[in-house]
Structure formats: C-alpha cells, structure tokens
Design a protein around this motif. Structure first.
Motif, PDB file in Angstrom:
ATOM      1  N   ALA A 253       0.817  -1.212   0.000  1.00  0.00           N
ATOM      2  CA  ALA A 253       0.000   0.000   0.000  1.00  0.00           C
ATOM      3  C   ALA A 253       0.854   1.267   0.000  1.00  0.00           C
ATOM      4  CB  ALA A 253      -0.922  -0.002   1.221  1.00  0.00           C
ATOM      5  N   THR A 279      -4.976   0.438   6.174  1.00  0.00           N
ATOM      6  CA  THR A 279      -4.157  -0.076   5.074  1.00  0.00           C
ATOM      7  C   THR A 279      -5.028  -0.717   4.004  1.00  0.00           C
ATOM      8  OG1 THR A 279      -2.276  -0.471   6.544  1.00  0.00           O
ATOM      9  CG2 THR A 279      -2.323  -1.689   4.469  1.00  0.00           C
ATOM     10  N   HIS A 282      -6.982   1.855   2.101  1.00  0.00           N
ATOM     11  CA  HIS A 282      -6.129   2.539   1.129  1.00  0.00           C
ATOM     12  C   HIS A 282      -5.957   1.671  -0.123  1.00  0.00           C
ATOM     13  CE1 HIS A 282      -2.879   5.111  -0.353  1.00  0.00           C
ATOM     14  NE2 HIS A 282      -2.212   3.989  -0.632  1.00  0.00           N
ATOM     15  N   GLN A 285      -9.159   1.928  -2.149  1.00  0.00           N
ATOM     16  CA  GLN A 285      -9.268   3.225  -2.824  1.00  0.00           C
ATOM     17  C   GLN A 285      -8.327   3.306  -4.021  1.00  0.00           C
ATOM     18  OE1 GLN A 285      -8.496   5.955   0.368  1.00  0.00           O
ATOM     19  NE2 GLN A 285     -10.426   5.497   1.423  1.00  0.00           N
ATOM     20  N   HIS A 286      -7.148   2.709  -3.880  1.00  0.00           N
ATOM     21  CA  HIS A 286      -6.215   2.686  -5.009  1.00  0.00           C
ATOM     22  C   HIS A 286      -6.802   1.888  -6.171  1.00  0.00           C
ATOM     23  CE1 HIS A 286      -2.320   2.212  -7.134  1.00  0.00           C
ATOM     24  NE2 HIS A 286      -2.770   0.985  -7.391  1.00  0.00           N
TER      25      HIS A 286
END
Length: 461
Positions: A253, A279, A282, A285-286
């Motif tokens: 991440a 984590t 994230h 979202q990526h």
C-alpha cells in the motif's frame, strides 16, 4: 372382463414404475476455474468434481453438473439480485453450487453454506522479476546443514586433540622430554589445523610419521570440505529462488511503483471494500481510483506474469498459479482467513448430511489427498532443483577417512613409543610395560611443567 383386466395391468405397471423410480438427480452448478473445475474433452474434472463424487458416494445420490451461465461466482447487483452460481441456487435453477465459493455472511443470509472443505486466505502474487533476494545475517552458514556444521566442529576438536596426543606420545617429536623445548601444545595443535582449513601453513609441523599422517588426512579433509562449501555457496548465490521485495500488504500500500488489483465484485474485493483497517481501505481506494481490478482470476494471473502488477486473491488459487508459472512468486503474508463451502437453497434437507460427509473426508485425509493431487508443483527452476544445504551423510566417507587417519596416527605413535620403550627396557633390564608407562607419564608431566614455566616467564617479562 377383458377391459377390466387391461385396466388392472396398466395400474400395476404404473405402480411398479413409481416404486422402481429413484429420487431425481440433483442439479449441480459450478464454474470453470483451475484446478477446481476444468474441461477434459466433453467431460469435467478437477478438485471440486472429485469432491462431489466422494460426497455423492457417501450419501448415495445422483447428480448432473452444468456450468454457470454468466460465468460468475455469486454477487449482488445494484438491485440486490444475486448473480452467478449463488443466483442460480437462490432462483432454484440448481440444487447445489460446488466450487471455490467463499463462505461469507452475505451469502449465508441468502443460501445454506456447508462447513468449509478448504481453508484459505488473501495474499498477492507478482512477477519474479520484481523480486529481490532477501539478505540474511548468517547466510554464509546456509551451504551446510546444521548436522554438517556439528560434524565439522566435532571433527575439528577430535583432530586437534589427536595431533596433540600423537606429538606427546611419539618419540620423534622430542628426543628428551626433560630438556627439549616442546612447541606442540594443545593450543598450537588447534591453531595448526585451523591454518590448514584456511589453506595456510601454521608451523612448526609434525616431525614424526604419526603426526604427518594425521596432518595429511586433515589437509585432504579440509580441501574437499572447502570445495563442497564454495560450490554449494556459489549455487545458492546464483539460484533463481527469490523473495518478494514487497513482503506484506502494508508495504504494497505504501509504494506506488507496482500496480495491484483483484477480481472485481468477488469476496476479496468486498473484503477490502468493507474493511475498517486503514491499510486495506487505502488498497481499495487505489484499486477504485486506478480501475486496476480484473474480471477473472485468469486475467489477474496473466497481468501478474506480464510484470509490474500484483494480483490480490485467495491463497489457494495463488499457490496454484505459482506452481504452474515459474515466473510468479507469492507474498509471505496471508490475511483474512476464510473457507470454501458448498451452497444450497435455504432449508435444503441434505445440507446437514453434506456437512457430515465433508468432515468425514477431512478426518480420513481424503481432502488432503485431493489437494496434493491437484496442486502438484510442475514448475522447476532452471538447471534442476533449487540448491539445498549439504547434509552430513553425503560426506560420511570423508569423515570416515579422517577418523581412520586419526586412529592410524595414534596407533603408529604408540608403536613408536613401544619400540623405544623396548630398547630402553633391554638396556636398563626392566619390564617393557613399566618403561612404557614411565615414558608416557614423563611426557605429559613435562608438558605441564613446560607450560607452567612458559607462563612464569611471560609474567616476569
């Protein structure tokens, strides 16, 4: 009358047909996914097909297997309707869904789920080219196994002690133990064989035949040992076995060089979507921002092989990809442990028996056998197997040669001393045994005395 007889015959035929007809065959839905379900000509094979056959054998039912129409495992659309295999079970189009279906709370609310037949978790794979060798503080010890290092240490101690004893016993090492300076102390004996291990001489050298025999055998032992060590060490340095440079999800991440994603709409996708872990949020979202999710496991494996992409999926499927494709490696971290289950409609009467059958197969090691059968590793590194630590039994002949040399040296030293004692016994007209014992006692007493005098001289200086 004839009409009545005909009616009776028809009735009997109908009743007999009803009595002999067995229960209807169950309709089984599955999905193509290696190695769970695969096509072999017009037939299906794989882990789930074998599992289904074993359960049917235990419970005594017949079944027909078909592939899911939309090619999906099971997820809800925007309207809340189920798609994939779960959708077919919910709509009554299939009695059972036998595949790598992850047991989740959402699915459990809509269908019956059996006890898991396989445990797995979430990991990720990426191209081996993106890996880097992981250094280790004691990697120089890896060419030899623990047993081998213990054997080398024992051989070192025994040989040093034998050279010390031989140099004490052999008359060739000193003419007069009371007057001649004796340099082959126990410390020097170990220093001498240490010099041989580094291929450097550490004088003085043994003078007698017995000491030279042990020294020569030890030099042979040291040369062969060093050759084996450097050969295996070089093989390990050149080995293609690498470790993942991104070792866990936190490191994945935090970096932005390697892209990553998972199967869109699958259980792994939903895990990251619903997770409260920063984590994992994230990572989700990526994947949403980059639109890096894939439509299938096969596409994820393909993108990982092409490079600069980490495919996140369930460890069981990832392990198969690593076993099939030599250029892939899997992360060491596995999170979110879950299980694969069989799905059936709510209230399905046979679900209890299916669960019991799965537990029986697990207890009889049949499930482990099926996994070993379908997850066999067909990927070997170039040049054969990966180098392993050298085992002691592979050099047992070398250790036996050293033991023989030490024993022969001690025997020759005793014969040399016995020969001198016999000559002295004739001159002094004493028994050979008493002279031999006196010689041995004198040698070891003088060694202690010399050691004490050397210590006192050093303290005065």
């Amino acid at each position: 009358m004839k009409a009545l007889i005909g009616l009776v015959v028809c009735a009997v035929a109908l009743l007999s047909g009803c009595c002999t007809a067995g229960p209807a065959a169950l309709s089984i839905t599955t999905i193509l996914q290696e190695p769970y379900t695969m096509t072999q000509g017009s037939e299906l094979e794989g882990y789930c097909i074998d599992l289904l056959a074993e359960i049917a054998k235990k419970l005594g039912f017949k079944y027909n297997v078909h592939l899911v129409k939309d090619g999906k495992f099971g997820r809800q659309d925007e309207s809340g309707n189920w798609l994939g295999m779960i959708g077919e079970v919910v709509r009554g189009e299939a009695d059972l869904a036998v595949a790598a279906l992850t047991l989740t709370a959402t699915r459990e609310l809509s269908v019956e789920m059996s006890t898991p037949f396989m445990q797995t978790g979430v990991g990720f794979i990426l191209s081996r080219d993106l890996g880097s060798e992981e250094s280790h503080f004691v990697s120089f010890l890896f060419p030899f196994s623990t047993e081998m290092w213990v054997g080398v240490l024992v051989a070192f101690l025994v040989t040093g002690l034998c050279i010390y004893l031989v140099s004490r016993i052999s008359p060739c090492e000193w003419a007069d133990p009371e007057t001649d300076e004796y340099s082959f102390t126990l410390l020097h004996s170990f220093w001498y064989i240490t010099g041989a291990l580094t291929l450097q001489g550490a004088g003085p050298h043994p003078k007698g035949l017995s000491g030279r025999i042990i020294s020569a055998i030890w030099w042979v032992f040291a040369v062969v040992l060093l050759a084996c060590y450097f050969s295996n060490f070089n093989s390990m340095l050149r080995s293609d076995t690498k470790h993942v440079s991104v070792m866990n999800f936190d490191e994945l991440a935090r970096q932005d060089v390697i892209d990553y994603g998972t199967v869109e709409g699958g259980s792994t996708y939903n895990f990251f979507k619903n997770s409260n872990n920063p984590t994992y949020r994230h990572i989700f979202q990526h994947m949403e921002r980059k639109k890096s999710c894939v439509a299938s496991v096969e596409e994820g494996n393909r993108r990982a092989q092409e490079g600069n992409y980490a495919f996140i999926g369930e460890a069981a499927s990832l392990d198969l990809a690593v076993a099939r494709y030599c250029n892939l490696i899997r992360s060491s971290e596995v999170i979110a442990m879950r299980g694969y289950s069989i799905a059936a409609p709510l209230g399905f009467p046979m679900m209890k028996n299916i669960t019991v059958a799965i537990l029986q197969l697990s207890e009889s090691e049949e499930l482990a056998y099926l996994q070993n059968k379908w997850w066999a590793n067909s990927c070997m590194p170039e040049g054969g197997q990966a180098p392993q630590a050298l085992q002691a039994h592979l050099l047992r002949g070398l250790f036996m040669l050293l033991a023989l040399g030490c024993g022969l040296g001690l025997l020759i030293a005793l014969l040399e001393l016995a020969s001198k004692a016999r000559d002295q016994a004739k001159d002094q007209k004493k028994s050979c045994c008493s002279v031999l014992w006196a010689e041995l006692s004198q040698r070891f007493r003088s060694g202690r005395a010399n050691a004490g005098s050397e210590t006192s001289d050093k303290s005065k200086a």
